[in-house]
Design an enzyme around this catalytic site. Structure first.
Site, PDB file in Angstrom:
ATOM      1  N   ARG A  79       0.833  -1.203   0.000  1.00  0.00           N
ATOM      2  CA  ARG A  79       0.000   0.000   0.000  1.00  0.00           C
ATOM      3  C   ARG A  79       0.862   1.244   0.000  1.00  0.00           C
ATOM      4  NH1 ARG A  79      -5.146   2.099   2.100  1.00  0.00           N
ATOM      5  NH2 ARG A  79      -5.065   4.261   1.429  1.00  0.00           N
ATOM      6  N   ASP A  94     -10.346  -0.598   6.355  1.00  0.00           N
ATOM      7  CA  ASP A  94     -10.958   0.475   7.133  1.00  0.00           C
ATOM      8  C   ASP A  94     -11.781  -0.100   8.278  1.00  0.00           C
ATOM      9  OD1 ASP A  94     -10.059   2.657   5.571  1.00  0.00           O
ATOM     10  OD2 ASP A  94     -11.683   2.334   4.135  1.00  0.00           O
TER      11      ASP A  94
END
Length: 162
Positions: free
Chosen positions: A81, A95
């Protein structure tokens, strides 16, 4: 604590990245993976790039919220990421959506996730796992967002069998 995590990816081998993240979350201390939604294909929202693969995972964890968030960010980093700009395409996005019934508002973590009710790619899979957490009105409000089931919940069976 029962926690719901949104999973998404739109770069690289997205399905493998999501499965790997489920294994990594299940391996966190004091954490158990309890359920995973179907896998959804969705158009980016407020972003550009390829379509995403998305899901929602239900976990039980004894970790405190900040430590759990830091663990998720480490999993994202291990998956390659990068954060070059807001809403950039990504190899993995994790998330925290819900933290039990609690509301949290820290500089690093806001729960319930502040944009979850604006995202079909969160509400549809969350409704699969927790129908009472998502209303028909909330789903109707995001009905214009392109989303489709890519694979049923069996896609994550290997992660759940750990």
């Amino acid at each position: 604590m029962r926690v719901f995590v949104g999973l998404g990816a739109n770069l690289g081998d997205c399905g493998a990245a999501l499965l790997q993240s489920l294994h990594a979350m299940a391996a966190l201390p004091g954490t158990q993976l309890q359920a995973v939604s179907s896998l959804y294909s969705s158009a980016p929202v407020d972003a550009t790039g390829p379509d995403y693969l998305n899901a929602v995972a239900q976990l039980e964890t004894g970790l405190p919220p900040q430590e759990f968030l830091e663990a998720l960010q480490a999993i994202e980093l291990a998956a390659g990421r990068e954060r070059p700009y807001r809403n950039a395409p990504r190899t993995l996005d994790l998330d925290v959506l819900l933290w039990g019934q609690q509301q949290l508002n820290t500089p690093a973590l806001i729960v319930p996730h502040p944009r979850m009710y604006e995202r079909a790619f969160v509400l549809r899979p969350l409704a699969e796992l927790q129908p009472g957490r998502v209303t028909a009105a909330q789903l109707a409000a995001v009905a214009d967002q392109r989303i489709a089931v890519d694979q049923g919940p069996e896609w994550a069976a290997s992660a759940l069998q750990r």
